[in-house]
Design an enzyme around this catalytic site. Structure first.
Site, PDB file in Angstrom:
ATOM      1  N   LYS A  48      44.155  39.696  25.248  1.00 31.59           N
ATOM      2  CA  LYS A  48      43.628  41.030  25.428  1.00 31.59           C
ATOM      3  C   LYS A  48      44.046  41.622  26.772  1.00 31.59           C
ATOM      4  O   LYS A  48      43.969  42.821  26.988  1.00 31.59           O
ATOM      5  CB  LYS A  48      42.082  40.995  25.391  1.00 31.59           C
ATOM      6  CG  LYS A  48      41.510  40.185  24.251  1.00 31.59           C
ATOM      7  CD  LYS A  48      39.962  40.175  24.359  1.00 31.59           C
ATOM      8  CE  LYS A  48      39.326  39.286  23.325  1.00 31.59           C
ATOM      9  NZ  LYS A  48      39.502  37.866  23.597  1.00 31.59           N
ATOM     10  N   GLY A  49      44.436  40.749  27.699  1.00 34.62           N
ATOM     11  CA  GLY A  49      44.633  41.176  29.086  1.00 34.62           C
ATOM     12  C   GLY A  49      45.585  42.331  29.301  1.00 34.62           C
ATOM     13  O   GLY A  49      45.352  43.177  30.163  1.00 34.62           O
ATOM     14  N   GLU A 104      53.077  41.808  29.740  1.00 34.36           N
ATOM     15  CA  GLU A 104      52.079  40.803  30.125  1.00 34.36           C
ATOM     16  C   GLU A 104      51.207  41.315  31.267  1.00 34.36           C
ATOM     17  O   GLU A 104      51.635  42.153  32.067  1.00 34.36           O
ATOM     18  CB  GLU A 104      52.782  39.518  30.588  1.00 34.36           C
ATOM     19  CG  GLU A 104      52.875  38.438  29.523  1.00 34.36           C
ATOM     20  CD  GLU A 104      51.517  37.775  29.212  1.00 34.36           C
ATOM     21  OE1 GLU A 104      50.453  38.349  29.512  1.00 34.36           O
ATOM     22  OE2 GLU A 104      51.544  36.673  28.652  1.00 34.36           O
ATOM     23  N   ASP A 105      49.991  40.798  31.356  1.00 33.68           N
ATOM     24  CA  ASP A 105      49.132  41.136  32.491  1.00 33.68           C
ATOM     25  C   ASP A 105      49.555  40.343  33.738  1.00 33.68           C
ATOM     26  O   ASP A 105      49.653  40.878  34.820  1.00 33.68           O
ATOM     27  CB  ASP A 105      47.649  40.903  32.169  1.00 33.68           C
ATOM     28  CG  ASP A 105      47.350  39.519  31.599  1.00 33.68           C
ATOM     29  OD1 ASP A 105      48.286  38.701  31.414  1.00 33.68           O
ATOM     30  OD2 ASP A 105      46.167  39.238  31.342  1.00 33.68           O
ATOM     31  N   ASP A 108      52.011  33.465  35.448  1.00 34.18           N
ATOM     32  CA  ASP A 108      51.513  32.494  36.423  1.00 34.18           C
ATOM     33  C   ASP A 108      52.414  31.251  36.374  1.00 34.18           C
ATOM     34  O   ASP A 108      53.470  31.240  36.987  1.00 34.18           O
ATOM     35  CB  ASP A 108      50.050  32.190  36.064  1.00 34.18           C
ATOM     36  CG  ASP A 108      49.346  31.337  37.093  1.00 34.18           C
ATOM     37  OD1 ASP A 108      49.660  31.457  38.283  1.00 34.18           O
ATOM     38  OD2 ASP A 108      48.457  30.546  36.705  1.00 34.18           O
ATOM     39  N   PHE A 157      42.893  33.632  42.436  1.00 35.82           N
ATOM     40  CA  PHE A 157      42.492  34.117  41.121  1.00 35.82           C
ATOM     41  C   PHE A 157      42.082  35.583  41.211  1.00 35.82           C
ATOM     42  O   PHE A 157      41.290  35.947  42.073  1.00 35.82           O
ATOM     43  CB  PHE A 157      41.341  33.267  40.576  1.00 35.82           C
ATOM     44  CG  PHE A 157      41.108  33.475  39.115  1.00 35.82           C
ATOM     45  CD1 PHE A 157      41.840  32.766  38.179  1.00 35.82           C
ATOM     46  CD2 PHE A 157      40.162  34.390  38.667  1.00 35.82           C
ATOM     47  CE1 PHE A 157      41.650  32.967  36.810  1.00 35.82           C
ATOM     48  CE2 PHE A 157      39.957  34.595  37.309  1.00 35.82           C
ATOM     49  CZ  PHE A 157      40.693  33.884  36.380  1.00 35.82           C
ATOM     50  N   ASP A 164      40.601  38.918  33.297  1.00 39.22           N
ATOM     51  CA  ASP A 164      39.199  38.534  33.180  1.00 39.22           C
ATOM     52  C   ASP A 164      38.884  37.257  33.929  1.00 39.22           C
ATOM     53  O   ASP A 164      39.759  36.458  34.262  1.00 39.22           O
ATOM     54  CB  ASP A 164      38.857  38.285  31.708  1.00 39.22           C
ATOM     55  CG  ASP A 164      39.516  37.010  31.178  1.00 39.22           C
ATOM     56  OD1 ASP A 164      40.756  36.906  31.242  1.00 39.22           O
ATOM     57  OD2 ASP A 164      38.783  36.095  30.732  1.00 39.22           O
TER      58      ASP A 164
HETATM   59  P1  IMP Z   1      50.729  31.183  32.419  1.00 39.84           P
HETATM   60  O1  IMP Z   1      51.024  30.671  31.048  1.00 39.84           O
HETATM   61  O2  IMP Z   1      50.272  30.103  33.358  1.00 39.84           O
HETATM   62  O3  IMP Z   1      51.819  32.008  33.034  1.00 39.84           O
HETATM   63  O4  IMP Z   1      49.404  31.995  32.287  1.00 39.84           O
HETATM   64  C1  IMP Z   1      49.287  33.252  32.024  1.00 39.84           C
HETATM   65  C2  IMP Z   1      47.893  33.564  31.545  1.00 39.84           C
HETATM   66  O5  IMP Z   1      46.853  32.911  32.317  1.00 39.84           O
HETATM   67  C3  IMP Z   1      47.672  35.027  31.736  1.00 39.84           C
HETATM   68  O6  IMP Z   1      48.133  35.751  30.605  1.00 39.84           O
HETATM   69  C4  IMP Z   1      46.188  35.114  31.959  1.00 39.84           C
HETATM   70  O7  IMP Z   1      45.522  35.192  30.717  1.00 39.84           O
HETATM   71  C5  IMP Z   1      45.813  33.812  32.622  1.00 39.84           C
HETATM   72  N1  IMP Z   1      45.711  33.958  34.096  1.00 39.84           N
HETATM   73  C6  IMP Z   1      46.522  33.404  35.014  1.00 39.84           C
HETATM   74  N2  IMP Z   1      46.156  33.727  36.255  1.00 39.84           N
HETATM   75  C7  IMP Z   1      45.077  34.522  36.143  1.00 39.84           C
HETATM   76  C8  IMP Z   1      44.235  35.209  37.109  1.00 39.84           C
HETATM   77  O8  IMP Z   1      44.421  35.156  38.346  1.00 39.84           O
HETATM   78  N3  IMP Z   1      43.215  35.947  36.597  1.00 39.84           N
HETATM   79  C9  IMP Z   1      42.985  36.044  35.257  1.00 39.84           C
HETATM   80  N4  IMP Z   1      43.754  35.444  34.323  1.00 39.84           N
HETATM   81  C10 IMP Z   1      44.785  34.674  34.760  1.00 39.84           C
HETATM   82 MG    MG Z   2      46.996  36.808  29.235  1.00 44.51          MG
END
Ligand code: IMP
Ligand code: MG
Length: 184
Positions: A48-49, A104-105, A108, A157, A164
């Site tokens: 949803k982000g 993407e939001d 990470d 974070f 969220d």
């Molecule tokens: P990745 O697969 O580690 O790149 O993670 C990405 C997902 O982790 C994002 O789409 C978010 O849903 C969640 N996420 C990572 N960091 C944060 C943060 O600082 N705040 C909120 N959600 C996060």
């Molecule tokens: Mg996400």
């Protein structure tokens, strides 16, 4: 900051105000409009982000766009399957032959974006690129090509503008650092 909102107590500091976020999104939207001029672009949002980012971005893009969404389930690094991602709700329509921008939001570790880019690439789009509101390269585990990025953020974070903490605070207008230490 939206005038109707008071900052939640969990916030340590505001990283980007709503005005700063929207201004930067307009700049990136101009780059996207330029790059895809003359073509039909499909924006794919990850529920949803990214919904909050995608709608502001789409309205600032000056070429016609289509929109579709998917949602994923991911398992955190605490589980036995770190980095495992699967599609929980798929796109409504085919992307074959289309110019696709994955929205993407935040990127990470990169696991989610890499999985989605690989999955979408297998469906034969004409082109495929990644656009993210936030990029935290300091925590990257797998490399992903980020074509359009609004902000590079520190290793803290964050919540707001779609992001969220336990499903809360997506509606916060700004992007803010949480007081609590990361437990996701
Ligand atoms: P990745 O697969 O580690 O790149 O993670 C990405 C997902 O982790 C994002 O789409 C978010 O849903 C969640 N996420 C990572 N960091 C944060 C943060 O600082 N705040 C909120 N959600 C996060
Ligand atoms: Mg996400």
């Amino acid at each position: 900051m939206n005038d109707n909102q008071t900052l939640p107590a969990e916030i340590e500091r505001v990283l980007y105000t709503e005005e700063q976020v929207e201004q930067r999104i307009r700049e990136v939207a101009a780059e996207i409009s330029e790059k895809y001029r003359g073509r039909d672009l499909k924006l794919i949002g990850v529920l949803k982000g990214s919904v909050f980012f995608l709608t502001v971005l789409a309205r600032a893009i000056s070429i016609p766009v289509k929109i579709d969404f998917l949602s994923i389930s991911s398992f955190s690094a605490k589980t036995t399957a770190p980095g495992l991602v699967r599609i929980a709700k798929d796109l409504d329509e085919s992307i074959e032959g289309e110019d696709v921008l994955l929205v993407e939001d935040i990127v990470d570790t990169g696991f989610t974006a890499r999985y989605l880019l690989q999955t979408l690439a297998a469906r034969g789009p004409n082109s495929l690129a990644l656009c993210t509101l936030l990029d935290r390269t300091s925590r990257r585990i797998v490399q992903v090509p980020v074509e359009f990025r609004c902000f590079e953020i520190p290793d803290r974070f964050v919540i707001g503008f779609g992001l969220d903490y336990l499903q809360l605070h997506r509606n916060l207008g700004c992007v803010a650092v949480m007081k609590l230490e990361r437990n996701a």
